[in-house]
Design a protein around this motif. Structure first.
Motif, PDB file in Angstrom:
ATOM      1  N   ASP A   1      13.559 -10.515  -1.488  1.00  0.00           N
ATOM      2  CA  ASP A   1      14.220 -10.824  -0.214  1.00  0.00           C
ATOM      3  C   ASP A   1      13.921  -9.745   0.826  1.00  0.00           C
ATOM      4  O   ASP A   1      13.670 -10.052   2.007  1.00  0.00           O
ATOM      5  N   GLN A   2      13.922  -8.491   0.381  1.00  0.00           N
ATOM      6  CA  GLN A   2      13.595  -7.416   1.317  1.00  0.00           C
ATOM      7  C   GLN A   2      12.168  -7.548   1.841  1.00  0.00           C
ATOM      8  O   GLN A   2      11.892  -7.310   3.017  1.00  0.00           O
ATOM      9  N   GLY A   3      11.236  -7.956   0.952  1.00  0.00           N
ATOM     10  CA  GLY A   3       9.851  -8.122   1.363  1.00  0.00           C
ATOM     11  C   GLY A   3       9.683  -9.242   2.362  1.00  0.00           C
ATOM     12  O   GLY A   3       8.928  -9.121   3.336  1.00  0.00           O
ATOM     13  N   ILE A   4      10.419 -10.353   2.140  1.00  0.00           N
ATOM     14  CA  ILE A   4      10.329 -11.483   3.077  1.00  0.00           C
ATOM     15  C   ILE A   4      10.893 -11.088   4.434  1.00  0.00           C
ATOM     16  O   ILE A   4      10.314 -11.403   5.494  1.00  0.00           O
ATOM     17  N   ALA A   5      12.009 -10.389   4.417  1.00  0.00           N
ATOM     18  CA  ALA A   5      12.603  -9.950   5.683  1.00  0.00           C
ATOM     19  C   ALA A   5      11.675  -8.979   6.413  1.00  0.00           C
ATOM     20  O   ALA A   5      11.518  -9.041   7.646  1.00  0.00           O
ATOM     21  N   LEU A   6      11.003  -8.099   5.652  1.00  0.00           N
ATOM     22  CA  LEU A   6      10.087  -7.143   6.270  1.00  0.00           C
ATOM     23  C   LEU A   6       8.883  -7.858   6.873  1.00  0.00           C
ATOM     24  O   LEU A   6       8.442  -7.525   7.986  1.00  0.00           O
ATOM     25  N   ALA A   7       8.381  -8.883   6.193  1.00  0.00           N
ATOM     26  CA  ALA A   7       7.237  -9.634   6.709  1.00  0.00           C
ATOM     27  C   ALA A   7       7.604 -10.355   8.009  1.00  0.00           C
ATOM     28  O   ALA A   7       6.820 -10.390   8.965  1.00  0.00           O
ATOM     29  N   LYS A   8       8.811 -10.937   8.064  1.00  0.00           N
ATOM     30  CA  LYS A   8       9.251 -11.612   9.295  1.00  0.00           C
ATOM     31  C   LYS A   8       9.366 -10.631  10.452  1.00  0.00           C
ATOM     32  O   LYS A   8       8.962 -10.930  11.585  1.00  0.00           O
ATOM     33  N   SER A   9       9.906  -9.440  10.162  1.00  0.00           N
ATOM     34  CA  SER A   9      10.045  -8.450  11.238  1.00  0.00           C
ATOM     35  C   SER A   9       8.679  -7.983  11.741  1.00  0.00           C
ATOM     36  O   SER A   9       8.490  -7.728  12.932  1.00  0.00           O
ATOM     37  N   TRP A  10       7.695  -7.897  10.850  1.00  0.00           N
ATOM     38  CA  TRP A  10       6.355  -7.503  11.274  1.00  0.00           C
ATOM     39  C   TRP A  10       5.726  -8.573  12.165  1.00  0.00           C
ATOM     40  O   TRP A  10       5.103  -8.266  13.176  1.00  0.00           O
TER      41      TRP A  10
ATOM     42  N   HIS B   1     -13.488   3.778 -17.826  1.00  0.00           N
ATOM     43  CA  HIS B   1     -13.479   2.559 -17.020  1.00  0.00           C
ATOM     44  C   HIS B   1     -12.338   1.630 -17.450  1.00  0.00           C
ATOM     45  O   HIS B   1     -11.645   1.040 -16.610  1.00  0.00           O
ATOM     46  N   LEU B   2     -12.141   1.514 -18.762  1.00  0.00           N
ATOM     47  CA  LEU B   2     -11.051   0.681 -19.268  1.00  0.00           C
ATOM     48  C   LEU B   2      -9.694   1.249 -18.855  1.00  0.00           C
ATOM     49  O   LEU B   2      -8.795   0.506 -18.431  1.00  0.00           O
ATOM     50  N   LEU B   3      -9.545   2.572 -18.942  1.00  0.00           N
ATOM     51  CA  LEU B   3      -8.291   3.209 -18.549  1.00  0.00           C
ATOM     52  C   LEU B   3      -8.045   3.033 -17.059  1.00  0.00           C
ATOM     53  O   LEU B   3      -6.914   2.758 -16.633  1.00  0.00           O
ATOM     54  N   GLY B   4      -9.098   3.189 -16.255  1.00  0.00           N
ATOM     55  CA  GLY B   4      -8.936   2.998 -14.820  1.00  0.00           C
ATOM     56  C   GLY B   4      -8.594   1.564 -14.467  1.00  0.00           C
ATOM     57  O   GLY B   4      -7.783   1.302 -13.568  1.00  0.00           O
ATOM     58  N   LYS B   5      -9.192   0.612 -15.183  1.00  0.00           N
ATOM     59  CA  LYS B   5      -8.969  -0.800 -14.886  1.00  0.00           C
ATOM     60  C   LYS B   5      -7.542  -1.237 -15.190  1.00  0.00           C
ATOM     61  O   LYS B   5      -6.941  -2.019 -14.435  1.00  0.00           O
ATOM     62  N   PHE B   6      -6.975  -0.731 -16.287  1.00  0.00           N
ATOM     63  CA  PHE B   6      -5.659  -1.198 -16.711  1.00  0.00           C
ATOM     64  C   PHE B   6      -4.524  -0.221 -16.405  1.00  0.00           C
ATOM     65  O   PHE B   6      -3.358  -0.563 -16.640  1.00  0.00           O
ATOM     66  N   VAL B   7      -4.840   0.980 -15.895  1.00  0.00           N
ATOM     67  CA  VAL B   7      -3.797   1.941 -15.553  1.00  0.00           C
ATOM     68  C   VAL B   7      -3.896   2.363 -14.095  1.00  0.00           C
ATOM     69  O   VAL B   7      -2.939   2.200 -13.319  1.00  0.00           O
ATOM     70  N   LEU B   8      -5.056   2.890 -13.699  1.00  0.00           N
ATOM     71  CA  LEU B   8      -5.188   3.449 -12.355  1.00  0.00           C
ATOM     72  C   LEU B   8      -5.094   2.377 -11.276  1.00  0.00           C
ATOM     73  O   LEU B   8      -4.400   2.555 -10.267  1.00  0.00           O
ATOM     74  N   ILE B   9      -5.784   1.250 -11.455  1.00  0.00           N
ATOM     75  CA  ILE B   9      -5.742   0.187 -10.444  1.00  0.00           C
ATOM     76  C   ILE B   9      -4.347  -0.423 -10.335  1.00  0.00           C
ATOM     77  O   ILE B   9      -3.845  -0.613  -9.210  1.00  0.00           O
ATOM     78  N   PRO B  10      -3.644  -0.751 -11.440  1.00  0.00           N
ATOM     79  CA  PRO B  10      -2.272  -1.254 -11.282  1.00  0.00           C
ATOM     80  C   PRO B  10      -1.343  -0.249 -10.599  1.00  0.00           C
ATOM     81  O   PRO B  10      -0.511  -0.651  -9.768  1.00  0.00           O
ATOM     82  N   VAL B  11      -1.461   1.047 -10.895  1.00  0.00           N
ATOM     83  CA  VAL B  11      -0.631   2.050 -10.220  1.00  0.00           C
ATOM     84  C   VAL B  11      -0.950   2.076  -8.731  1.00  0.00           C
ATOM     85  O   VAL B  11      -0.048   2.140  -7.879  1.00  0.00           O
ATOM     86  N   GLY B  12      -2.258   2.014  -8.386  1.00  0.00           N
ATOM     87  CA  GLY B  12      -2.643   1.973  -6.977  1.00  0.00           C
ATOM     88  C   GLY B  12      -2.111   0.740  -6.274  1.00  0.00           C
ATOM     89  O   GLY B  12      -1.692   0.794  -5.100  1.00  0.00           O
ATOM     90  N   ALA B  13      -2.103  -0.401  -6.976  1.00  0.00           N
ATOM     91  CA  ALA B  13      -1.580  -1.630  -6.373  1.00  0.00           C
ATOM     92  C   ALA B  13      -0.074  -1.521  -6.117  1.00  0.00           C
ATOM     93  O   ALA B  13       0.424  -1.937  -5.061  1.00  0.00           O
ATOM     94  N   LEU B  14       0.658  -0.971  -7.079  1.00  0.00           N
ATOM     95  CA  LEU B  14       2.098  -0.784  -6.890  1.00  0.00           C
ATOM     96  C   LEU B  14       2.380   0.178  -5.738  1.00  0.00           C
ATOM     97  O   LEU B  14       3.306  -0.035  -4.944  1.00  0.00           O
ATOM     98  N   TYR B  15       1.568   1.233  -5.605  1.00  0.00           N
ATOM     99  CA  TYR B  15       1.739   2.173  -4.497  1.00  0.00           C
ATOM    100  C   TYR B  15       1.445   1.491  -3.166  1.00  0.00           C
ATOM    101  O   TYR B  15       2.155   1.707  -2.171  1.00  0.00           O
ATOM    102  N   ALA B  16       0.394   0.663  -3.120  1.00  0.00           N
ATOM    103  CA  ALA B  16       0.060  -0.035  -1.881  1.00  0.00           C
ATOM    104  C   ALA B  16       1.179  -0.976  -1.456  1.00  0.00           C
ATOM    105  O   ALA B  16       1.467  -1.127  -0.257  1.00  0.00           O
ATOM    106  N   LEU B  17       1.830  -1.606  -2.414  1.00  0.00           N
ATOM    107  CA  LEU B  17       2.938  -2.521  -2.095  1.00  0.00           C
ATOM    108  C   LEU B  17       4.235  -1.780  -1.804  1.00  0.00           C
ATOM    109  O   LEU B  17       5.225  -2.401  -1.395  1.00  0.00           O
ATOM    110  N   GLY B  18       4.268  -0.471  -2.048  1.00  0.00           N
ATOM    111  CA  GLY B  18       5.460   0.321  -1.759  1.00  0.00           C
ATOM    112  C   GLY B  18       6.550   0.206  -2.786  1.00  0.00           C
ATOM    113  O   GLY B  18       7.705   0.526  -2.496  1.00  0.00           O
TER     114      GLY B  18
END
Length: 435
Positions: free
Chosen positions: A15-24, A135-152
């Motif tokens: 709900d917070q994400g939807i409200a933030l998207a509307k405000s943007w 590469h396997l560690l980056g694919k399943f650990v580093l990229i998901p952490v980066g995605a979560l950080y990008a989404l806040g």
């Protein structure tokens, strides 16, 4: 944590994400931040188009160059795919500072900055981490952490994992501690394996006895992985004092059930220190096992026979039984080839002819002794001789010394008109011959 509570928290974040998207979408300030994001990206592309080719030419060494500077330039060269997303991240950060000064906050441009950082992480994993494990560690650990950080939502997820408990018997861990331990342990032991490979390659280039080199390599391996284990225990927050109980249990096990393992381990250390048998030697044990040593481990020594089979021999057998080492750092070996000549032969000619012919063979040594042809006896069908000669190596596998010398003996006798006898039998028939 109760799954219902987790679901309610997730819906609240949604709900917070939807409200933030509307405000943007409805905010003029948000649209200006979108414009700055696009401008930052286009400027990053322009700078990358100018800078990347120049850096490529500067960092690319000659193909035949192998010195340390060439290796360093090749190492830096592989990071060029990160220039574009990192430039976009830097320009976006500048724009965020301007927006924050004007409007007091810049959530849209801050989100864009995190997205550019995520793209840099993705490029790093895809183009730079060529090692399969990393590469396997980056694919399943580093990229998901980066995605979560990008989404806040990285911080809330960390808090959620810290509250979730995982129980193994009477021992409880938070899910975050378990994940951190698995990731840190994987990295530490990969680093230990890499360090062990580097130290082994370095020691292989040093001038030392093969046995001492093997012992040094094994010692370095134990030290590296021991340090990795202690660091992992510290990272996971496990008190090292609690390992005293485990150490006592291991001591009792060594005293009772692991006697053979301990004996073989100590025997392996003695073998490496003394150097009586090392990798590359051809050995034969009292039990009949024979082959070339291809590997010496903490528990056993592996022999490879000439027919391709591997024999795993406990190290203790090399200490407690008799071992014949035919190689012993490349020492020469004496072989013998028997043959016979006819009774009609002038046997005084044979030794000189055979010794000269065998000495001409390229693999026959003149030291410690030259070939020696000896009279051995008077047989039923001929006069028995034998020629003794020294060679470097074992008469098996790729080496056919005995076969070569037999050919030499045959050809020499034929060229000099000396007959090689074959058995003669006299059959006596008693009584009348059958019709």
């Amino acid at each position: 944590m109760d799954p219902q509570v987790i679901l309610e928290q997730f819906l609240g974040y949604l709900d917070q994400g939807i409200a933030l998207a509307k405000s943007w979408l409805l905010s003029p300030a948000a649209w200006s931040q979108f414009g700055l994001l696009i401008a930052s990206y286009l400027l990053a592309r322009l700078v990358n188009r100018i800078v990347a080719p120049k850096l490529t030419n500067l960092l690319t060494p000659p193909a035949e160059s192998t010195n340390i500077f060439a290796k360093a330039r090749r190492f830096v060269l592989q990071f060029l795919p990160l220039i574009l997303p990192l430039l976009a991240y830097a320009f976006t950060a500048m724009g965020e500072a301007v927006v924050t000064a004007m409007f007091g906050a810049g959530p849209v441009i801050g989100f864009g900055k995190r997205v550019f950082l995520f793209l840099a992480i993705r490029a790093f994993v895809k183009d730079i981490l060529t090692d399969p494990f990393l590469h396997l560690l980056g694919k399943f650990v580093l990229i998901p952490v980066g995605a979560l950080y990008a989404l806040g939502i990285l911080d809330p997820v960390i808090v959620l994992l810290g509250e979730a408990r995982v129980s193994i018997g009477n021992i409880g861990f938070s899910a975050l501690a378990l994940i951190r331990g698995v990731v840190a342990g994987s990295l530490l032991f990969w680093l230990g394996q890499w360090s062990n490979g580097q130290s082994s390659a370095f020691l292989d280039r040093q001038e030392m006895r093969p046995a001492i080199r093997q012992l040094t390599v094994k010692t370095a391996e134990f030290v590296i992985f021991g340090i990795a284990f202690l660091l992992l225990m510290n990272i996971m927050g496990i008190d090292l004092g609690t390992l005293a109980v485990l150490g006592g249990a291991i001591g009792v096990g060594l005293g009772f059930g692991l006697q053979k393992i301990a004996s073989n381990f100590i025997s392996g250390v003695i073998l490496l220190i003394e150097g009586q048998a090392t990798v590359g030697d051809y050995v034969e044990l009292d039990g009949g096992e024979a082959g070339t040593i291809i590997k010496m481990t903490a528990r056993a020594t592996i022999l490879e026979t000439y027919d391709g089979r591997w024999i795993v021999v406990p190290n203790e057998d090399f200490i407690t039984t008799r071992v014949v080492n035919y190689s012993d750092s490349g020492s020469a070996n004496r072989l013998e080839v028997p043959f016979s000549v006819s009774y009609d032969t002038d046997i005084n000619r044979v030794p000189d002819l055979i010794e000269a012919a065998v000495a001409a063979h390229p693999n026959v040594l003149t030291a410690p002794e030259r070939p020696d042809c000896e009279l051995r006896g008077f047989g039923d069908s001929g006069i028995d001789f034998a020629v003794e000669f020294w060679v470097e190596g074992i008469d098996d596998g790729v080496n056919k010394y005995t076969s070569d010398v037999l050919f030499v003996v045959w050809n020499t006798l034929k060229e000099n008109g000396i007959e090689i006898p074959y058995p003669h039998r006299v059959v006596e028939i008693k009584g009348q011959m059958p019709a």
